[in-house]
Scaffold this motif. Structure first.
Motif, PDB file in Angstrom:
ATOM      1  N   UNK A   1       9.899   0.414  -8.430  1.00 55.86           N
ATOM      2  CA  UNK A   1       8.997   0.641  -9.239  1.00 55.86           C
ATOM      3  C   UNK A   1       7.482  -0.421  -9.002  1.00 55.86           C
ATOM      4  N   UNK A   2       8.138  -1.514  -8.613  1.00 54.04           N
ATOM      5  CA  UNK A   2       6.934  -2.636  -8.501  1.00 54.04           C
ATOM      6  C   UNK A   2       6.187  -2.136  -7.118  1.00 54.04           C
ATOM      7  N   UNK A   3       6.962  -1.525  -5.986  1.00 56.85           N
ATOM      8  CA  UNK A   3       6.410  -1.128  -4.845  1.00 56.85           C
ATOM      9  C   UNK A   3       5.318   0.004  -5.349  1.00 56.85           C
ATOM     10  N   UNK A   4       5.688   1.041  -6.168  1.00 56.62           N
ATOM     11  CA  UNK A   4       5.002   1.948  -6.348  1.00 56.62           C
ATOM     12  C   UNK A   4       3.667   1.568  -7.264  1.00 56.62           C
ATOM     13  N   UNK A   5       3.842   0.562  -8.030  1.00 56.19           N
ATOM     14  CA  UNK A   5       2.720   0.172  -8.778  1.00 56.19           C
ATOM     15  C   UNK A   5       1.687  -0.679  -7.861  1.00 56.19           C
ATOM     16  N   UNK A   6       2.354  -1.389  -6.974  1.00 54.54           N
ATOM     17  CA  UNK A   6       1.618  -2.145  -6.075  1.00 54.54           C
ATOM     18  C   UNK A   6       0.581  -1.372  -5.175  1.00 54.54           C
ATOM     19  N   UNK A   7       1.220  -0.299  -4.677  1.00 60.54           N
ATOM     20  CA  UNK A   7       0.558   0.658  -3.842  1.00 60.54           C
ATOM     21  C   UNK A   7      -0.258   1.513  -4.603  1.00 60.54           C
ATOM     22  N   UNK A   8       0.067   1.775  -5.786  1.00 64.95           N
ATOM     23  CA  UNK A   8      -0.965   2.511  -6.434  1.00 64.95           C
ATOM     24  C   UNK A   8      -2.454   1.719  -6.744  1.00 64.95           C
ATOM     25  N   UNK A   9      -2.152   0.382  -6.880  1.00 65.34           N
ATOM     26  CA  UNK A   9      -3.448  -0.489  -7.399  1.00 65.34           C
ATOM     27  C   UNK A   9      -4.083  -0.974  -6.015  1.00 65.34           C
ATOM     28  N   UNK A  10      -3.201  -1.097  -4.918  1.00 64.33           N
ATOM     29  CA  UNK A  10      -3.940  -1.486  -3.716  1.00 64.33           C
ATOM     30  C   UNK A  10      -3.329  -0.832  -2.728  1.00 64.33           C
ATOM     31  N   UNK A  11      -3.766   0.559  -2.433  1.00 62.23           N
ATOM     32  CA  UNK A  11      -3.007   1.245  -1.252  1.00 62.23           C
ATOM     33  C   UNK A  11      -3.039   0.536   0.032  1.00 62.23           C
ATOM     34  N   UNK A  12      -1.982   0.723   0.874  1.00 54.92           N
ATOM     35  CA  UNK A  12      -2.082   0.046   2.115  1.00 54.92           C
ATOM     36  C   UNK A  12      -3.245   0.557   2.965  1.00 54.92           C
ATOM     37  N   UNK A  13      -3.540  -0.458   3.687  1.00 59.20           N
ATOM     38  CA  UNK A  13      -4.922  -0.202   4.261  1.00 59.20           C
ATOM     39  C   UNK A  13      -4.449   0.305   5.656  1.00 59.20           C
ATOM     40  N   UNK A  14      -5.344   1.119   6.261  1.00 60.79           N
ATOM     41  CA  UNK A  14      -5.052   1.700   7.531  1.00 60.79           C
ATOM     42  C   UNK A  14      -3.415   2.564   7.627  1.00 60.79           C
ATOM     43  N   UNK A  15      -3.036   2.894   6.810  1.00 62.67           N
ATOM     44  CA  UNK A  15      -1.617   3.437   6.585  1.00 62.67           C
ATOM     45  C   UNK A  15      -1.862   5.111   6.970  1.00 62.67           C
ATOM     46  N   UNK A  16      -1.107   5.693   8.104  1.00 65.02           N
ATOM     47  CA  UNK A  16      -1.384   6.742   8.322  1.00 65.02           C
ATOM     48  C   UNK A  16      -0.501   7.968   7.692  1.00 65.02           C
ATOM     49  N   UNK A  17       0.151   7.378   6.567  1.00 65.42           N
ATOM     50  CA  UNK A  17       0.923   8.233   5.801  1.00 65.42           C
ATOM     51  C   UNK A  17       1.097   7.533   4.550  1.00 65.42           C
ATOM     52  N   UNK A  18       1.454   8.214   3.630  1.00 61.60           N
ATOM     53  CA  UNK A  18       1.528   7.603   2.118  1.00 61.60           C
ATOM     54  C   UNK A  18       3.189   7.186   1.748  1.00 61.60           C
ATOM     55  N   UNK A  19       3.346   5.969   1.708  1.00 59.83           N
ATOM     56  CA  UNK A  19       4.567   5.484   1.554  1.00 59.83           C
ATOM     57  C   UNK A  19       5.192   5.686   0.117  1.00 59.83           C
ATOM     58  N   UNK A  20       4.162   6.185  -0.761  1.00 65.61           N
ATOM     59  CA  UNK A  20       4.549   6.326  -2.126  1.00 65.61           C
ATOM     60  C   UNK A  20       5.110   7.480  -2.469  1.00 65.61           C
ATOM     61  N   UNK A  21       5.315   8.452  -1.438  1.00 65.66           N
ATOM     62  CA  UNK A  21       5.811   9.616  -1.741  1.00 65.66           C
ATOM     63  C   UNK A  21       7.496   9.303  -1.611  1.00 65.66           C
ATOM     64  N   UNK A  22       7.944   8.349  -0.548  1.00 68.11           N
ATOM     65  CA  UNK A  22       9.187   8.190  -0.333  1.00 68.11           C
ATOM     66  C   UNK A  22       9.588   7.228  -1.761  1.00 68.11           C
ATOM     67  N   UNK A  23       8.743   6.316  -2.144  1.00 69.19           N
ATOM     68  CA  UNK A  23       9.169   5.420  -3.289  1.00 69.19           C
ATOM     69  C   UNK A  23       9.300   6.183  -4.349  1.00 69.19           C
TER      70      UNK A  23
END
Length: 136
Positions: free
Chosen positions: A105-127
């Motif tokens: 849950x923390x990862x999902x919130x963290x990535x929603x607020x500050x999406x990973x820079x230069x990521x070529x895919x979205x880790x929130x799908x797996x999270x």
């Protein structure tokens, strides 16, 4: 160790054949993975070890064996690496380690607020998928 990370042409990691050979060894690899996750040389090593764990779980590794190395896995709960997040979420999804829910849950919130820079895919799908499996 050879990891090819996602780029503009592929949205997944690819690995050397060595990774698949290690995964076929099953439980024999767990002490090695535990040691490597405790003191990794670099992100490549962490990603490879997490991928090997995912493959072993797919091949029927007892989930309790992975739960037993949760202290080493939890070291990466606060990672900002989309690669590590994705593979860690996959492990938590397959094992449903009780202590893994909060970090997801923390990862999902963290990535929603500050999406990973230069990521070529979205880790929130797996999270997000892992969170949904916990709730199912």
């Amino acid at each position: 160790m050879t990891v090819s990370y996602p780029n503009q042409y592929q949205n997944y990691c690819s690995f050397s054949i060595n990774v698949y050979d290690r995964a076929k060894q099953g439980e024999k690899q767990l002490p090695i993975i535990k040691t490597e996750l405790s003191n990794p040389k670099n992100e490549d090593q962490v990603v490879e070890d997490l991928y090997i764990l995912n493959l072993m779980l797919d091949d029927g590794l007892d989930k309790q064996k992975v739960t037993d190395i949760y202290p080493e896995l939890s070291k990466y709960n606060d990672t900002k690496s989309p690669n590590i997040q994705t593979f860690l979420a996959g492990i938590y999804r397959k094992t449903k380690i009780p202590d893994g829910f909060g970090p997801l849950v923390k990862m999902l919130i963290q990535d929603s607020i500050n999406p990973p820079m230069n990521a070529n895919f979205d880790p929130t799908e797996e999270i997000g998928g892992a969170i949904l499996d916990y709730l199912a």
